[in-house]
Structure formats: structure tokens, C-alpha cells
Design a protein around this motif. Structure first.
Motif, PDB file in Angstrom:
ATOM      1  N   ASP A  75       0.834  -1.198   0.000  1.00  0.00           N
ATOM      2  CA  ASP A  75       0.000   0.000   0.000  1.00  0.00           C
ATOM      3  C   ASP A  75       0.873   1.254   0.000  1.00  0.00           C
ATOM      4  N   ARG A  76       0.454   2.231  -0.790  1.00  0.00           N
ATOM      5  CA  ARG A  76       1.098   3.535  -0.760  1.00  0.00           C
ATOM      6  C   ARG A  76       0.437   4.386   0.320  1.00  0.00           C
ATOM      7  N   VAL A  77       1.242   5.038   1.121  1.00  0.00           N
ATOM      8  CA  VAL A  77       0.726   5.835   2.230  1.00  0.00           C
ATOM      9  C   VAL A  77       1.267   7.249   2.116  1.00  0.00           C
ATOM     10  N   GLU A  78       0.528   8.180   2.679  1.00  0.00           N
ATOM     11  CA  GLU A  78       0.918   9.579   2.701  1.00  0.00           C
ATOM     12  C   GLU A  78       1.411   9.950   4.097  1.00  0.00           C
ATOM     13  N   ALA A  79       2.135  11.042   4.165  1.00  0.00           N
ATOM     14  CA  ALA A  79       2.635  11.521   5.454  1.00  0.00           C
ATOM     15  C   ALA A  79       1.468  11.821   6.384  1.00  0.00           C
ATOM     16  N   GLY A  80       1.527  11.305   7.614  1.00  0.00           N
ATOM     17  CA  GLY A  80       0.477  11.532   8.597  1.00  0.00           C
ATOM     18  C   GLY A  80      -0.658  10.529   8.552  1.00  0.00           C
ATOM     19  N   GLN A  81      -0.625   9.597   7.613  1.00  0.00           N
ATOM     20  CA  GLN A  81      -1.707   8.609   7.519  1.00  0.00           C
ATOM     21  C   GLN A  81      -1.599   7.608   8.662  1.00  0.00           C
ATOM     22  N   THR A  82      -2.745   7.251   9.262  1.00  0.00           N
ATOM     23  CA  THR A  82      -2.769   6.289  10.363  1.00  0.00           C
ATOM     24  C   THR A  82      -2.544   4.885   9.827  1.00  0.00           C
ATOM     25  N   LEU A  83      -1.572   4.189  10.433  1.00  0.00           N
ATOM     26  CA  LEU A  83      -1.214   2.845   9.985  1.00  0.00           C
ATOM     27  C   LEU A  83      -1.707   1.764  10.937  1.00  0.00           C
ATOM     28  N   ALA A  84      -1.637   2.016  12.238  1.00  0.00           N
ATOM     29  CA  ALA A  84      -2.049   1.019  13.233  1.00  0.00           C
ATOM     30  C   ALA A  84      -2.359   1.735  14.539  1.00  0.00           C
ATOM     31  N   ILE A  85      -3.129   1.042  15.408  1.00  0.00           N
ATOM     32  CA  ILE A  85      -3.580   1.639  16.666  1.00  0.00           C
ATOM     33  C   ILE A  85      -3.445   0.608  17.780  1.00  0.00           C
ATOM     34  N   LEU A  86      -2.910   1.034  18.925  1.00  0.00           N
ATOM     35  CA  LEU A  86      -2.888   0.206  20.120  1.00  0.00           C
ATOM     36  C   LEU A  86      -4.213   0.360  20.877  1.00  0.00           C
TER      37      LEU A  86
END
Length: 358
Positions: A75-86
Motif C-alpha cells: 500500500d502507498r501511504v501519505e505523510a500523517g496517515q494512520t497505519l495502526a492503533i494500540l
């Protein structure tokens, strides 16, 4: 035909052969020169390299179980994009507790700064007056008991006199305490106590800031644009502060890493325009510019004594390029053609600014 005529014919043939050899040598030299200079003419310099591979391992920086993983490999992601959450509950509870503790410390500091209220001072004065009256009464009772004993009236015993004397001493102590309490109220909060309360407020603020930072780190975001190369952990996994969750391949900015011979180093300069081509997309070129020239030679010999050794040195160069269609893959072999006579442009603040310009 005479011998002289035969000799003359052989001599002419030798001249023709010699002239042909000279012409052939000139042609070979002319063909060799552009190949040796790395281009079709002296206005170009051809280099060979690869699209530079730059990767970063991403982690939360805090401990906890993973609740969500929002991206897949590739996947291409942009700066500041949420990737994962605890899981957030523990972090939220800690922040709320710290906020309450900070409010308590701030209230204590405000109380110390404002000092006692007028009602408290009046209550202190009343306590002093009551202690004075109690002491006067105790002293009077004790005096009567002593006078009765001295007059031999036997109306009071020695024990009763001792009791009244003790009551008088207690009244004196109560009066002293009441007066000291009133003096403290009138004086206000001590400077040292205010300093202590201010330090407590600052400590609680710092603790709250730390817990808010940890709450923020519980959400993993992309630091810059790129491609998810590896998804290492899945939901439910318990991570530590140093556990990597993703490997992110950086694609912005994108450059080709090539090497320049020392003999060609003087031909290039920062901002020099360039074209990049690849075998994957024949006939298509990508424009770019020289953005970095290494100040240090690669594989420097221990002793530089001859011109052959000196010219074997190479210097790393980075040629930044525009790739709006994301066709250039990291690690892809590429050919760089530097336009030596091209207009040198001032390096832009960012690659995106350069790519937007004509």
C-alpha cells in the motif's frame, strides 16, 4: 613493361594502402571519442546507477497490545496517515488521572498565593481572645486555691491547688498557640512553601505532557510518503517500545545513486539538469537534476602516485527525479544522462516544487 614501371606501380599501391589505413584510424578515433566521454557529444555525460533504496522501520515507541492494523503490504501511504492503533483504554485512564492530579496541585498553589481569607483571620483573633479569657480564669482559680491553703483554712487541699495550676499552664500554652496561629495567618504563605507548590505544579504538568505523548504514540502514523514493504505484526500482538510493526520504503524524494569518475568530476555541478532512463520503460525518460555530490571519494587508494590511480577514484552523486506515475521502483537499474551545457537551476526547496515547474 619495364622494371621501372613495375616498381612505380608498386610504390603507388603502397601510398594508397597507407592513406586508407590513416583514414581508417581517423574514423575509429572519431567513433571512440564519444563513447569514451560517455555520450554522443561533449555536451552529455552518461552515468549508470540504481534508484536508491531507503527504508525505515516503524514502531509505536510505547508498550501495549495492537488493536487495529489498517494497511497491507504494497500500500502507498501519505505523510500523517494512520497505519495502526494500540488499545487506548490504559493510556486514556492515565491521562485523566494526571489531569485530576494537576488540578489538585494548581488549587493548592492558588490557595497559597491568595493567602488566608479575612474570615480565617477574624477566627484566629477570636481564638486568641478566648484563650486569653481561659488563661485569666484559670489563673484566678489557681490563685484562690493557693490563698486558701496559705490561710490554713483547710478549705482546699494541696492536690486541688496542683490541679488548678496545671489548668493554668495548659491555658497559657493554648494562648501561646493561638497567638502563633494568628501570626501565621497575618504573615501569609511562606515563600519556600509557594516555591514547593509551584514545583509540584510543574512536575504534574510534565507528567501530563508525557502521558499525552504516550497516548499520541499509541496511534502509529506514517512519518512521510512511501510504500509499506513489510507488515511485521498483526492485531493482538503485544509490542514493546522497540518492536517494529512495518517497514516503510521511502519514495519522496526519489533519486538515482550513480558514481562519477574523478576525471569527469569537474564537468558536473549542483543543479545540472539530467535525464533518467530504464530498461523497464524503453523510450521514456524522466527529468531530474543533480542534488548532491559526495565530497569524499569511494575506495580511495592508500597511496596515490600515478595518474592511473588518481583517475580510478569515483564520487557518489544523487540525481533527483520526477516520477508522477510512480514507475521507478527502488533498487531499479537506471541510466543517467547529464546535460553538461544545460542551464544550472537553483536547487528548489523540495522536489515537488521542481516537478511542478516547467
Amino acid at each position: 613493361m619495364t622494371f621501372h614501371d613495375e616498381f612505380k606501380g608498386v610504390h603507388v599501391k603502397k601510398k594508397i594502402l597507407l592513406f586508407g589505413l590513416c583514414a581508417l584510424s581517423t574514423g575509429l578515433a572519431a567513433a571512440y571519442w564519444p563513447w569514451k566521454t560517455g555520450g554522443d557529444s561533449a555536451s552529455e555525460l552518461t552515468l549508470y546507477g540504481n534508484m536508491d533504496i531507503r527504508e525505515v522501520d516503524l514502531g509505536f515507541g510505547v508498550d501495549g497490545p495492537i488493536d487495529q492494523v489498517l494497511v497491507e503490504e504494497g500500500d502507498r501511504v501519505e505523510a500523517g496517515q494512520t497505519l495502526a492503533i494500540l488499545e487506548q483504554d490504559a493510556f486514556l485512564d492515565a491521562v485523566q488521572a494526571a489531569e485530576a492530579t494537576l488540578k489538585l496541585a494548581e488549587a493548592r498553589l492558588a490557595e497559597g498565593v491568595h493567602g488566608p481569607r479575612p474570615q480565617e483571620i477574624e477566627r484566629g483573633r477570636a481564638t486568641v481572645q478566648a484563650a486569653e479569657a481561659a488563661l485569666a480564669n484559670a489563673a484566678l482559680i489557681h490563685s484562690r486555691r493557693v490563698s486558701l491553703i496559705d490561710a490554713h483554712e483547710r478549705a482546699a487541699s494541696r492536690e486541688e491547688a496542683d490541679t488548678t495550676n496545671a489548668e493554668r499552664l495548659v491555658a497559657e500554652a493554648d494562648l501561646k498557640k493561638a497567638r502563633e496561629d494568628l501570626a501565621l495567618l497575618l504573615e501569609g504563605t511562606r515563600r519556600e512553601q509557594l516555591d514547593q507548590q509551584r514545583a509540584e505544579v510543574e512536575a504534574q504538568r510534565a507528567n501530563l505532557a508525557l502521558l499525552r505523548y504516550r497516548l499520541g504514540r499509541a496511534t502509529l502514523k506514517a512519518p512521510t510518503a512511501g510504500v509499506i514493504r513489510t507488515r511485521i505484526l498483526e492485531p493482538g500482538a503485544v509490542v514493546t517500545a522497540n518492536s517494529p510493526v512495518f517497514t516503510l520504503a521511502l519514495t519522496d524524494p526519489k533519486w538515482c545513486r550513480a558514481y562519477v569518475n574523478e576525471s569527469d568530476l569537474g564537468k558536473i555541478r549542483l543543479g545540472l539538469p539530467a535525464r533518467i532512463t530504464t530498461d523497464s520503460y524503453p523510450g521514456k525518460s524522466y527529468r531530474g537534476w543533480v542534488g548532491y555530490i559526495s565530497p569524499v571519494a569511494e575506495f580511495t587508494p592508500k597511496a596515490v602516485e600515478t595518474p592511473e590511480l588518481r583517475t580510478s577514484l569515483v564520487y557518489q552523486a544523487r540525481v533527483y527525479t520526477c516520477d508522477p506515475d510512480q514507475e521507478l521502483r527502488l533498487g531499479m537499474p537506471a541510466t543517467v544522462t547529464l546535460l553538461l551545457n544545460g542551464e544550472t537551476r537553483t536547487p528548489p526547496a523540495s522536489l515537488s516544487d521542481y516537478c511542478k515547474s516547467p
